[in-house]
Design a protein around this motif. Structure first.
Motif, PDB file in Angstrom:
ATOM      1  N   ASP A   7      19.593  51.116  33.260  1.00 44.64           N
ATOM      2  CA  ASP A   7      20.873  51.280  33.969  1.00 44.64           C
ATOM      3  C   ASP A   7      20.721  52.336  35.062  1.00 44.64           C
ATOM      4  N   GLU A   8      20.072  51.963  36.144  1.00 43.13           N
ATOM      5  CA  GLU A   8      19.813  52.902  37.235  1.00 43.13           C
ATOM      6  C   GLU A   8      20.939  52.829  38.261  1.00 43.13           C
ATOM      7  N   GLN A   9      21.458  53.983  38.670  1.00 44.80           N
ATOM      8  CA  GLN A   9      22.613  54.051  39.574  1.00 44.80           C
ATOM      9  C   GLN A   9      22.308  54.955  40.762  1.00 44.80           C
ATOM     10  N   GLU A  10      22.745  54.514  41.949  1.00 39.51           N
ATOM     11  CA  GLU A  10      22.604  55.344  43.148  1.00 39.51           C
ATOM     12  C   GLU A  10      23.784  56.283  43.336  1.00 39.51           C
ATOM     13  N   ARG A  11      24.953  55.907  42.788  1.00 43.12           N
ATOM     14  CA  ARG A  11      26.140  56.747  42.833  1.00 43.12           C
ATOM     15  C   ARG A  11      26.856  56.649  41.491  1.00 43.12           C
ATOM     16  N   PRO A  12      27.631  57.666  41.105  1.00 35.28           N
ATOM     17  CA  PRO A  12      28.362  57.583  39.837  1.00 35.28           C
ATOM     18  C   PRO A  12      29.301  56.383  39.813  1.00 35.28           C
ATOM     19  N   THR A  13      29.466  55.795  38.641  1.00 38.95           N
ATOM     20  CA  THR A  13      30.360  54.645  38.494  1.00 38.95           C
ATOM     21  C   THR A  13      31.820  55.085  38.593  1.00 38.95           C
ATOM     22  N   ALA A  14      32.682  54.112  38.827  1.00 42.88           N
ATOM     23  CA  ALA A  14      34.124  54.396  38.887  1.00 42.88           C
ATOM     24  C   ALA A  14      34.612  54.986  37.568  1.00 42.88           C
ATOM     25  N   GLU A  15      34.050  54.503  36.457  1.00 46.44           N
ATOM     26  CA  GLU A  15      34.462  55.010  35.146  1.00 46.44           C
ATOM     27  C   GLU A  15      34.062  56.474  34.970  1.00 46.44           C
ATOM     28  N   THR A  16      32.886  56.818  35.450  1.00 45.72           N
ATOM     29  CA  THR A  16      32.440  58.212  35.349  1.00 45.72           C
ATOM     30  C   THR A  16      33.312  59.120  36.205  1.00 45.72           C
ATOM     31  N   LEU A  17      33.640  58.687  37.419  1.00 43.75           N
ATOM     32  CA  LEU A  17      34.508  59.491  38.285  1.00 43.75           C
ATOM     33  C   LEU A  17      35.879  59.693  37.641  1.00 43.75           C
ATOM     34  N   GLN A  56      18.527  68.271  15.750  1.00 40.73           N
ATOM     35  CA  GLN A  56      19.566  68.389  14.727  1.00 40.73           C
ATOM     36  C   GLN A  56      19.499  69.739  14.027  1.00 40.73           C
ATOM     37  N   LEU A  57      18.301  70.314  13.974  1.00 41.75           N
ATOM     38  CA  LEU A  57      18.092  71.568  13.242  1.00 41.75           C
ATOM     39  C   LEU A  57      17.381  72.549  14.166  1.00 41.75           C
ATOM     40  N   LEU A  58      18.137  73.183  15.041  1.00 42.26           N
ATOM     41  CA  LEU A  58      17.586  74.122  16.014  1.00 42.26           C
ATOM     42  C   LEU A  58      17.887  75.560  15.599  1.00 42.26           C
ATOM     43  N   PRO A  59      16.968  76.487  15.896  1.00 43.83           N
ATOM     44  CA  PRO A  59      17.266  77.895  15.700  1.00 43.83           C
ATOM     45  C   PRO A  59      17.834  78.508  16.973  1.00 43.83           C
ATOM     46  N   SER A  60      18.629  79.503  16.853  1.00 43.17           N
ATOM     47  CA  SER A  60      19.061  80.401  17.947  1.00 43.17           C
ATOM     48  C   SER A  60      19.909  79.765  19.049  1.00 43.17           C
ATOM     49  N   ILE A  61      19.899  78.448  19.186  1.00 40.85           N
ATOM     50  CA  ILE A  61      20.780  77.758  20.137  1.00 40.85           C
ATOM     51  C   ILE A  61      21.443  76.595  19.418  1.00 40.85           C
ATOM     52  N   SER A  62      22.616  76.216  19.902  1.00 33.70           N
ATOM     53  CA  SER A  62      23.308  75.054  19.350  1.00 33.70           C
ATOM     54  C   SER A  62      23.133  73.878  20.294  1.00 33.70           C
ATOM     55  N   PRO A  63      22.790  72.712  19.780  1.00 34.71           N
ATOM     56  CA  PRO A  63      22.640  71.547  20.657  1.00 34.71           C
ATOM     57  C   PRO A  63      23.979  71.119  21.240  1.00 34.71           C
ATOM     58  N   ASN A  64      23.909  70.502  22.394  1.00 32.20           N
ATOM     59  CA  ASN A  64      25.108  70.039  23.081  1.00 32.20           C
ATOM     60  C   ASN A  64      25.762  68.897  22.312  1.00 32.20           C
ATOM     61  N   LEU A  65      27.072  68.991  22.125  1.00 31.94           N
ATOM     62  CA  LEU A  65      27.866  67.913  21.542  1.00 31.94           C
ATOM     63  C   LEU A  65      28.759  67.387  22.654  1.00 31.94           C
ATOM     64  N   GLY A  66      28.391  66.268  23.236  1.00 31.86           N
ATOM     65  CA  GLY A  66      29.057  65.821  24.448  1.00 31.86           C
ATOM     66  C   GLY A  66      29.765  64.487  24.320  1.00 31.86           C
ATOM     67  N   VAL A  67      30.828  64.343  25.116  1.00 33.20           N
ATOM     68  CA  VAL A  67      31.569  63.086  25.262  1.00 33.20           C
ATOM     69  C   VAL A  67      31.383  62.608  26.693  1.00 33.20           C
ATOM     70  N   TYR A  68      31.176  61.303  26.847  1.00 31.81           N
ATOM     71  CA  TYR A  68      30.891  60.721  28.163  1.00 31.81           C
ATOM     72  C   TYR A  68      31.810  59.540  28.426  1.00 31.81           C
ATOM     73  N   ALA A  69      31.750  59.042  29.650  1.00 31.23           N
ATOM     74  CA  ALA A  69      32.601  57.924  30.044  1.00 31.23           C
ATOM     75  C   ALA A  69      32.329  56.678  29.215  1.00 31.23           C
ATOM     76  N   THR A  70      31.137  56.561  28.634  1.00 30.36           N
ATOM     77  CA  THR A  70      30.826  55.397  27.807  1.00 30.36           C
ATOM     78  C   THR A  70      31.722  55.303  26.576  1.00 30.36           C
ATOM     79  N   GLU A  71      32.140  56.448  26.035  1.00 36.06           N
ATOM     80  CA  GLU A  71      33.019  56.482  24.849  1.00 36.06           C
ATOM     81  C   GLU A  71      33.921  57.710  24.967  1.00 36.06           C
ATOM     82  N   PRO A  72      34.926  57.650  25.840  1.00 37.59           N
ATOM     83  CA  PRO A  72      35.673  58.863  26.214  1.00 37.59           C
ATOM     84  C   PRO A  72      36.497  59.482  25.098  1.00 37.59           C
ATOM     85  N   ALA A 110      28.842  71.745  29.957  1.00 39.01           N
ATOM     86  CA  ALA A 110      30.039  72.417  29.456  1.00 39.01           C
ATOM     87  C   ALA A 110      31.237  71.472  29.461  1.00 39.01           C
ATOM     88  N   LEU A 111      31.346  70.658  30.508  1.00 45.60           N
ATOM     89  CA  LEU A 111      32.462  69.718  30.613  1.00 45.60           C
ATOM     90  C   LEU A 111      32.471  68.748  29.443  1.00 45.60           C
TER      91      LEU A 111
END
Length: 346
Positions: free
Chosen positions: A125-135, A214-230, A314-315
């Motif tokens: 899924d290669e994109q040259e510009r962000p999709t309308a859903e992402t915007l 899943q099991l990292l020391p000293s930092i917390s992994p990113n828990l993110g939500v994206y346009a694919t499943e908002p 962060a977003l």
């Protein structure tokens, strides 16, 4: 420190040098690949199967990454073949060179069905510009107009930029299976939140645990939500995973993580990994006594201003925590005229 007073400890003060390896246990080599970002490395592991190696995760696909791997193959891996690549989850720093190992080295790819489908789909899924859903998703999060305008007119990050083409064919791993790797039997336990169906491996024969992100020391992994499943709730999935893995954790286990340093003290670390988010949710709920957009929640969540390359991460994490509170019935949301969601405490 947990309630019993057990500390998280680091047996090694620093990681292996580029092209070199550290033997962390008999037949288990720790290597590192560079990443062009603030988190500047990914840990990978090579396990000795006698007739060759099983490699756990791979790093980005780049000319430099392939050259470092060739240096490792000729050096620490002693010219013996990589017969299998096990990918813990679908993120590009972990799957980036899996297809290269398949196509150029004849390796078998071992991972979960979810990880393989996500990785292959995103690579295609290669994109040259962000999709309308992402915007629309970014507007909904209240992204600053000047950042939105800039991102709308530039090429977004694509998996294909750093992930080698993935041939058809892989070997599926399921929760509850036992894998024979590096002269050991490993219980497969899956986590969620950072990535769906994230593989962790727990040795039956010694104290090793392969933790990925899943099991990292000293930092917390990113828990993110994206346009694919908002409306996803990865925070709930993360907290459920920490609780599910906790009964299997022991203080003597040596955890081999996807980033940073191997460590012991896993029960305390699992408690921290859950508590970090419980505390963040409490701060966020206090902040939402007045309505705010997701992008106005960075300071209470992360305890600092966020900008530059960290803004996107962060977003998506702010949206994740807001979705969690919303599903719990603790906050409400309404659309602002500009399309942004305003979130507020009930």
């Amino acid at each position: 420190m947990d309630g019993a007073g057990h500390l998280i400890r680091y047996p090694w003060a620093e990681g292996p040098k580029e092209g070199a390896a550290i033997e962390v246990a008999e037949g288990v080599l720790w290597l590192r690949l560079p990443l062009p970002m603030q988190l500047d490395h990914v840990n990978v592991f090579a396990l000795d199967d006698g007739d060759g190696w099983t490699v756990i995760d791979t790093g980005f696909d780049s000319r430099r990454g392939r050259a470092i791997w060739q240096e490792c193959l000729d050096g620490p891996l002693a010219g013996r073949p990589v017969n299998r690549v096990l990918v813990t989850h679908h993120h590009p720093d972990h799957v980036g060179l899996a297809g290269w190992f398949q196509a150029e080295h004849g390796a078998e790819l071992v991972t979960t069905r979810t990880a393989w489908l996500f990785a292959r789909m995103l690579t295609l899924d290669e994109q040259e510009r962000p999709t309308a859903e992402t915007l629309a998703f970014w507007r909904g999060a209240g992204m600053a107009p000047e950042i939105l305008d800039q991102r709308a007119n530039e090429r977004p990050f694509n998996f294909a930029d750093v992930v080698a083409p993935m041939p058809l064919g892989f070997t599926r791993v399921r929760a509850g299976e036992v894998l024979r790797i590096g002269g050991r039997d490993w219980d497969v336990r899956l986590g969620d939140g950072h990535a769906p169906d994230h593989i962790t491996l727990w040795s039956r024969d010694d104290n090793l645990v392969i933790g990925g992100d899943q099991l990292l020391p000293s930092i917390s992994p990113n828990l993110g939500v994206y346009a694919t499943e908002p409306d996803a709730d990865p925070v709930a999935e993360w907290l459920d995973s920490c609780a599910r893995l906790a009964p299997h954790a022991r203080d003597d286990q040596l955890v081999l993580p996807g980033h940073k340093l191997p460590f012991t003290g896993l029960p305390a670390r699992l408690h921290q990994l859950a508590e970090n988010h419980h505390s963040a949710l409490e701060r966020l709920l206090e902040h939402l006594k007045a309505p705010h957009t997701a992008c106005e929640c960075f300071v209470p969540l992360f305890k600092r201003e966020i900008g530059g390359s960290q803004y996107g991460h962060a977003l998506v994490e702010a949206v994740a925590h807001l979705n969690h509170l919303h599903r719990a019935g603790k906050i409400t949301r309404r659309r602002r005229e500009d399309g942004a969601w305003l979130w507020g405490a009930r």
